[in-house]
Each structure stands twice: as structure tokens, then as C-alpha cells.
Motif scaffolding. Sequence first.
Motif, PDB file in Angstrom:
ATOM      1  N   ASN A  39       0.779  -1.246   0.000  1.00 31.50           N
ATOM      2  CA  ASN A  39       0.000   0.000   0.000  1.00 31.50           C
ATOM      3  C   ASN A  39       0.808   1.293   0.000  1.00 31.50           C
ATOM      4  N   ALA A  40       2.100   1.222   0.365  1.00 36.05           N
ATOM      5  CA  ALA A  40       2.826   2.466   0.642  1.00 36.05           C
ATOM      6  C   ALA A  40       3.238   3.229  -0.615  1.00 36.05           C
ATOM      7  N   HIS A  41       2.900   2.696  -1.793  1.00 33.56           N
ATOM      8  CA  HIS A  41       3.262   3.415  -3.024  1.00 33.56           C
ATOM      9  C   HIS A  41       2.565   4.769  -3.119  1.00 33.56           C
ATOM     10  N   THR A  42       1.491   4.960  -2.309  1.00 34.43           N
ATOM     11  CA  THR A  42       0.756   6.225  -2.364  1.00 34.43           C
ATOM     12  C   THR A  42       1.446   7.345  -1.584  1.00 34.43           C
ATOM     13  N   LEU A  43       2.472   7.000  -0.832  1.00 28.38           N
ATOM     14  CA  LEU A  43       3.188   8.020  -0.051  1.00 28.38           C
ATOM     15  C   LEU A  43       4.042   8.884  -0.979  1.00 28.38           C
ATOM     16  N   VAL A  44       3.871  10.207  -0.871  1.00 24.57           N
ATOM     17  CA  VAL A  44       4.664  11.130  -1.684  1.00 24.57           C
ATOM     18  C   VAL A  44       5.832  11.617  -0.837  1.00 24.57           C
ATOM     19  N   THR A  45       7.058  11.277  -1.228  1.00 26.93           N
ATOM     20  CA  THR A  45       8.220  11.577  -0.380  1.00 26.93           C
ATOM     21  C   THR A  45       9.017  12.781  -0.867  1.00 26.93           C
ATOM     22  N   SER A  46       8.608  13.340  -1.981  1.00 27.19           N
ATOM     23  CA  SER A  46       9.326  14.515  -2.489  1.00 27.19           C
ATOM     24  C   SER A  46       8.328  15.455  -3.150  1.00 27.19           C
ATOM     25  N   PRO A  47       8.234  16.713  -2.775  1.00 28.82           N
ATOM     26  CA  PRO A  47       9.078  17.361  -1.765  1.00 28.82           C
ATOM     27  C   PRO A  47       8.693  16.919  -0.351  1.00 28.82           C
ATOM     28  N   TRP A  48       9.635  17.062   0.585  1.00 36.91           N
ATOM     29  CA  TRP A  48       9.425  16.653   1.970  1.00 36.91           C
ATOM     30  C   TRP A  48       9.963  17.745   2.883  1.00 36.91           C
ATOM     31  N   THR A  49       9.164  18.077   3.881  1.00 39.66           N
ATOM     32  CA  THR A  49       9.547  19.145   4.797  1.00 39.66           C
ATOM     33  C   THR A  49       9.516  18.617   6.230  1.00 39.66           C
ATOM     34  N   VAL A  50      10.477  19.026   7.021  1.00 42.43           N
ATOM     35  CA  VAL A  50      10.494  18.669   8.433  1.00 42.43           C
ATOM     36  C   VAL A  50      10.396  19.949   9.245  1.00 42.43           C
ATOM     37  N   GLU A  51       9.434  19.981  10.157  1.00 37.77           N
ATOM     38  CA  GLU A  51       9.247  21.146  10.996  1.00 37.77           C
ATOM     39  C   GLU A  51       9.946  20.924  12.328  1.00 37.77           C
ATOM     40  N   VAL A  52      10.719  21.900  12.746  1.00 34.12           N
ATOM     41  CA  VAL A  52      11.426  21.810  14.020  1.00 34.12           C
ATOM     42  C   VAL A  52      10.795  22.816  14.979  1.00 34.12           C
ATOM     43  N   THR A  53      10.349  22.307  16.138  1.00 29.16           N
ATOM     44  CA  THR A  53       9.638  23.171  17.078  1.00 29.16           C
ATOM     45  C   THR A  53      10.176  22.977  18.492  1.00 29.16           C
ATOM     46  N   GLY A  54       9.779  23.873  19.393  1.00 35.22           N
ATOM     47  CA  GLY A  54      10.077  23.714  20.813  1.00 35.22           C
ATOM     48  C   GLY A  54      11.363  24.373  21.265  1.00 35.22           C
ATOM     49  N   GLU A  55      12.012  23.750  22.221  1.00 44.48           N
ATOM     50  CA  GLU A  55      13.122  24.348  22.957  1.00 44.48           C
ATOM     51  C   GLU A  55      14.439  24.334  22.173  1.00 44.48           C
ATOM     52  N   ALA A  56      14.508  25.129  21.114  1.00 43.11           N
ATOM     53  CA  ALA A  56      15.734  25.219  20.321  1.00 43.11           C
ATOM     54  C   ALA A  56      15.809  26.604  19.690  1.00 43.11           C
ATOM     55  N   GLU A  57      17.015  27.010  19.328  1.00 43.67           N
ATOM     56  CA  GLU A  57      17.205  28.340  18.729  1.00 43.67           C
ATOM     57  C   GLU A  57      16.693  28.372  17.295  1.00 43.67           C
ATOM     58  N   LYS A  58      17.074  27.341  16.519  1.00 40.09           N
ATOM     59  CA  LYS A  58      16.776  27.393  15.082  1.00 40.09           C
ATOM     60  C   LYS A  58      15.574  26.538  14.733  1.00 40.09           C
ATOM     61  N   THR A  59      14.423  26.976  15.203  1.00 43.92           N
ATOM     62  CA  THR A  59      13.212  26.262  14.852  1.00 43.92           C
ATOM     63  C   THR A  59      12.733  26.715  13.478  1.00 43.92           C
ATOM     64  N   GLY A  60      11.786  25.978  12.912  1.00 51.15           N
ATOM     65  CA  GLY A  60      11.261  26.377  11.600  1.00 51.15           C
ATOM     66  C   GLY A  60      11.076  25.182  10.701  1.00 51.15           C
ATOM     67  N   LYS A  61      10.759  25.471   9.451  1.00 45.16           N
ATOM     68  CA  LYS A  61      10.528  24.401   8.496  1.00 45.16           C
ATOM     69  C   LYS A  61      11.757  24.231   7.606  1.00 45.16           C
ATOM     70  N   TYR A  62      12.160  22.996   7.442  1.00 47.64           N
ATOM     71  CA  TYR A  62      13.348  22.715   6.647  1.00 47.64           C
ATOM     72  C   TYR A  62      13.024  21.713   5.549  1.00 47.64           C
ATOM     73  N   ALA A  63      13.480  22.008   4.353  1.00 46.20           N
ATOM     74  CA  ALA A  63      13.338  21.030   3.269  1.00 46.20           C
ATOM     75  C   ALA A  63      14.268  19.863   3.549  1.00 46.20           C
ATOM     76  N   LEU A  64      13.877  18.686   3.113  1.00 50.28           N
ATOM     77  CA  LEU A  64      14.700  17.498   3.342  1.00 50.28           C
ATOM     78  C   LEU A  64      16.129  17.712   2.836  1.00 50.28           C
ATOM     79  N   GLU A  65      16.245  18.388   1.688  1.00 50.05           N
ATOM     80  CA  GLU A  65      17.574  18.636   1.121  1.00 50.05           C
ATOM     81  C   GLU A  65      18.459  19.402   2.108  1.00 50.05           C
ATOM     82  N   ASP A  66      17.843  20.386   2.796  1.00 51.87           N
ATOM     83  CA  ASP A  66      18.604  21.186   3.754  1.00 51.87           C
ATOM     84  C   ASP A  66      18.966  20.374   4.991  1.00 51.87           C
ATOM     85  N   ILE A  67      18.066  19.473   5.361  1.00 51.15           N
ATOM     86  CA  ILE A  67      18.342  18.604   6.507  1.00 51.15           C
ATOM     87  C   ILE A  67      19.576  17.763   6.231  1.00 51.15           C
TER      88      ILE A  67
END
Lengths: 315, 206
Positions: free
Chosen positions: A90-118
Motif C-alpha cells: 500500500n505504501a506506493h501512495t506516499l509522496v516523499t518529495s518534496p518533503w519538509t520537516v518542521e522543528v519546534t520547541g526548545e531550540a534556537e533554530k526552529t522552523g521548516k526545513y526542506a529534506l535537502e537542507d536537513i
Amino acid sequence: MSKTTNQIKPSEITPESAFLSRRRLLKSAAAAGLIPAIGCDAAQIPADGDFSNLKAWPSSVTEAPNSYEDITQYNNYYEFGTGKEDPARNAHTLVTSPWTVEVTGEAEKTGKYALEDILQPHTLEDRIYRFRCVEAWSMIVPWVGFPLGDLLARFQPNSQAKYVQFFTLNDPNQMPGVRRNVLQWPYREGLTIAEAMNPLTLLTVGVYGKVLPNQNGAPLRLIVPWKYGFKSIKSIVRIHFTDRMPQTSWNMSQPSEYGFYSNVNPNVDHPRWSQASERRLGSSLFSSRIPTLMFNGYADEVGDLYRGLNLVENF
Amino acid sequence: MTGVQRGFSKVALFAVCITPFILVVMRAVEVMGMSLGPNPVTELLHTMGKTSLNILLITLTISPARRLTKINALVIYRRMLGLFSFFYLVVHFCAYAVLDLGLAWSTLYVDITQRPYITVGMLALALMIPLAVTSTRGMQRRLKRKWLTLHRTVYAIGILAVTHYMWQTKLDLLEPLIYSLILAILLGERLARRLHRRHVNAHRPA
């Protein structure tokens, strides 16, 4: 090199899409201030699916890895169904690109990051780990990834960041399994900051030198080899730094059976079955169980994290 | 139904009931591209247990189906179905005791005494043995009314078997709940008939 090959432009060798996304990636990473220096081993998801120039890791286990087929056809990924073959189907329906990771909480550099930047500043390694499921089966897997701690450090967690929580994508359009509430979605997991910074904790993008198949948690998953498999959360879309022990999906569902730590421990049984031994995937009908090792065989590397902690109570 | 038809239909039912076993053997020896997958012992264990439970529920369907359709001849299939359910239960137990535990008796003892889902499973197996032993026509004749009483333990076995399935399920209870519902209907029908009969008897004019 012959004269003719010298005349070929790089854009003709590299598939256009890869070439363009690489340029975009470098631009956006530079803009985000994430790349201190552009190394030649900059990590990225290869367009052709095969990683090249992976760094060998000296501490890989010496046992023979399971087959690619075993690793990619026998999965627990409930967002795509609760049967072992469901995710591969079933997992063929998962779209993996583009992909974004959101960083939240107790850190200086929070925000949204593209997978490429990660991925960009990191060097990917080939690491062969033991993998132990809470259901008492196990396998040996050659993962491709880099230490999670190296990434987390870039976000500059502050002194309040005692724990890190992770979230899987929760999209009923891509994930048929989340339409039923067998677990509380989104799937979430967590580690203490010390566990997260341990060099064994691997942020993983591939298996067997190839890009992770969707059913194995593409494009970005965690591998925590001394804990039961469900701690190794798949398809991560959010990383959250927090000062209190975070909620984890299995613990929310059955707190008496699945604790926050969930370290592999042959001396602490699951309330309904024994954890003293395990079945290695790919073995024959007549091969016997093998003994389960404390911390899945990684006691030397992680035992210090739990000094003074009652592992029966903190299961 | 003529004797020939009866014989033929029984052979056909036997062929249907033995098919899951033939398939699992073919998967075990990996012919025609079949296999038990990466975790063969667990797969064998689960397939045989499920097959035993499926056939048990079909066995329990015979009597209500007979009352509903008024086809009394259905009863001739009940013994074979019951014995096949027992057969798959024995294969299921052997897969567990021999292949999974490697006949480690101490582990078996710990499992039976400390893991409730195994306790109820073992109890179901133990209760099914006398039913299999007394399944012959000769035994049926010899035990007379006691035979009927003895074979009513199949209702308890049904409950134990579904409980065993439910308690070993890690998380997704949908399938065990469907099995529970089917069993509840099958046993409920019998209970309702019994209560109805008692009611009728109580109100019968003297």
C-alpha cells in the motif's frame, strides 16, 4: 579520458531533474545558513535511487544481513495496514518529495526545513545494525544514514530541551491505515536528549545502499538499534524539543505493555509474551530461537545512559 | 440424498478441509514459488490456528443451519468438520511446542501457567481431546445421552478459542471481534431456543 567525453557538459550526464534540484538545494541551504562549508560528500537523496560514496562504519555487526526482500516485504507500518505485507502493498501512495520537516520547541533554530537542507551538510554512512521488534522477531539491516545528534546540534537546542519528540506524517489521502484509529495518529515517538545525541542513534535515509522504500519509512526515519523497533519512527515530518517526557503512540494506546524507554531487555518480558529470545527473519522452519541480548547487543555503547535507572519499572 | 451422493459430498468436503494443510505444506517446502515468508514458524502457527478456529465456527453453524433450512442431512458433515478443526488445532500446537519452543518443557510450563492466552488455548485443546476420542458412532451409541452433554463442551471450546485469539492480538482487535460476533450469534441462537423452550414448557396447560 578521451577528447569526446571531455566535451560533454555536466548537464548532459546528470539527469536534469537531479541537476536542478541539486542547484535548488544548494541555494536554499545557503539561504537558510545551514551550510558552513560545502563538502564533496554532501548528503542528498540520489535521483537514481543508489547512494554513492557511502562512508564505511567500523562498528557494523559481523552477522550476515537479511535479504533486501525480507527487510522490505515484512514491515510494521500501521499507517498502511496492520498486516506484515500491507505496507509493501500500500505504501506506493506516499509522496516523499518534496518533503519538509518542521522543528519546534526548545531550540534556537526552529522552523521548516526542506529534506535537502536537513541532509546537506552530513556524510552518509553504511551501518549494519541489529533490529529487534517487540514481537520477538529480529533482523540484521545495512542502513544508510548519519547520527541524529549531528542534525539536532544544528538546531541549537536550549537547556530546557530534555527530550526530543518525533511525528510521522498523518495524511489519510496517502495513508489508508490512518482512517482507522488503531493507534492515535499522528504516530509519535520520543527519546531523552541523551539517547537522541548518542552516536548510535541514526537518522536513516536508505537501506542496502539504496533510497528507503516507502514501506520502510521513506524519506527520513529514525533507527535506535538498542530499542524495540516501534521506537524507530518512520517518515518523520516534525521534530519537537521539550522539557517533559513526550507522549509516544504505543504507550498512549497500551501503557501497561509499552513504556517510554522500550529498551531491548531479555529480562523484562512483555506482559503477554517472553522477550528472552527471538526469531531471526529468513531462518528456516526448523531453526531455533536465538537468545535476545541486553540492549540488543549494544550494552557497551548505551549502558551508561541508564545507570541507576530501574529497568523493570522503566520498561 | 442417495448413498452415492452422500459419499461423494463427503469426499468433496474432505478435499476442501484438507486443502489448507496441503497449501501450508507446499508453502513450507517452497514449491511453485510459494513460501511461508521471512518468519515461517510464526506464519505456520498463525495459519493453522486460524484454520482450526474457522472450521470450529463452521462446525457450530451446522445445527442452526439445519434448523433454518430444514435440511437434516447437513448433520452428516458435522463429525468430519469437528475432527478437522481438532486436526488443525493439533498441528497448531505442534508448531508451537516443537518448532517454536523446540520442546523446551520448562518454557512450555511457564507459558501455560503464566501467559493467560496460552492457558486458555491449552484448555481448549485439552477439552477437545475427549470430543475427538468419542466422535465415533460406536461411542455415540454407548454414551447415549451423556454423549450429548459431553459434546456441549464445544461451546466452551469456542469461547476459549476466540478468547485465545483475542488475547494474543497485539493491537488491532477488528478480526477477533468479528470472530466473537459470529460466535455470539451461534451461541445466542442456541440460548434463545433453550429459553424459548423453557418458556413454552412452563406455560403448557396441565
